[in-house]
Enzyme design. Structure first.
Site, short mmCIF file in Angstrom:
data_model
loop_
_atom_site.label_atom_id
_atom_site.label_comp_id
_atom_site.label_asym_id
_atom_site.label_seq_id
_atom_site.Cartn_x
_atom_site.Cartn_y
_atom_site.Cartn_z
N TRP A 25 29.09 6.68 25.52
CA TRP A 25 29.53 6.89 24.14
C TRP A 25 28.59 6.20 23.16
CZ3 TRP A 25 33.91 9.14 21.83
CH2 TRP A 25 34.78 9.78 22.71
N THR A 57 33.06 2.70 28.28
CA THR A 57 33.16 1.27 28.54
C THR A 57 34.25 0.96 29.54
OG1 THR A 57 32.24 0.77 26.37
CG2 THR A 57 33.54 -0.96 27.40
N VAL A 81 32.53 -0.38 21.94
CA VAL A 81 33.84 0.13 21.54
C VAL A 81 33.98 -0.17 20.05
CG1 VAL A 81 36.32 0.11 21.99
CG2 VAL A 81 34.72 -0.51 23.83
N GLY A 85 41.94 3.72 14.52
CA GLY A 85 43.25 3.53 13.91
C GLY A 85 44.38 3.40 14.91
N HIS A 88 44.06 1.78 21.02
CA HIS A 88 43.10 2.11 22.08
C HIS A 88 41.98 1.07 22.15
CE1 HIS A 88 40.86 4.76 24.77
NE2 HIS A 88 39.79 4.57 24.03
N ARG A 127 23.72 -4.94 16.13
CA ARG A 127 23.64 -5.73 17.36
C ARG A 127 22.94 -5.00 18.50
NH1 ARG A 127 27.53 -6.98 14.17
NH2 ARG A 127 28.42 -9.08 14.09
#
Length: 155
Positions: A25, A57, A81, A85, A88, A127
């Protein structure tokens, strides 16, 4: 700022077998993390590097466990990740963190934790070790994994 006070690691990983397990992802972020890990492993003289891509992940712990069972000296787990909203985010972050910790503790194989848990895409990009990023968490995870193998061998 995250990363403040981080150690400078410089270790020789010559002869180590390292498996990088990377989620799929968020392609741009993941490509940056993976490139950073590869740079750090090359700088540590690790030549035996295998990259395994998994869907997300959440799947990192099972891949890390398989890598440890297959004889890896260290595993580098990379994922991202981004908060949405729904709950999850918390479930996936918790499962990945607990699972990767469990792999390291149960197998004795160091797992470099390169899972970004960010509020938004901008934080992840900052990052990911890309041009303009302030941090390179892929490189940091790889450096930590190699340094831990070296430290454990000194016991």
């Amino acid at each position: 700022m995250s990363g403040a006070g981080a150690p400078t690691l410089s270790v020789d990983g010559t002869g180590l077998k390292v498996v990088v397990v990377a989620a799929s992802w968020h392609t741009v972020v993941m490509d940056g993390l993976l490139a950073g890990a590869r740079r750090a492993l090359e700088a540590a003289h690790v030549e035996d590097v295998t990259v395994v891509r998994v869907p997300g992940t959440f799947e990192l712990p099972v891949a890390a466990r398989a890598a440890a069972a297959a004889g890896a000296d260290a595993v580098v787990a990379l994922g991202v990740v981004i908060r949405g909203g729904t709950p999850h985010f918390e479930y996936v972050c918790s499962a990945a963190t607990s699972g990767l910790t469990d792999v390291a503790v149960r197998t004795g194989v160091p797992v470099g934790f390169g899972v970004l848990t960010c509020d938004d895409e901008a934080q992840a990009l900052d990052r990911a070790g890309l041009d303009g990023s302030h941090e390179d968490k892929g490189a940091e995870a790889a450096e930590a994994a190699v340094a831990t193998v070296v430290a454990l061998r000194g016991l």
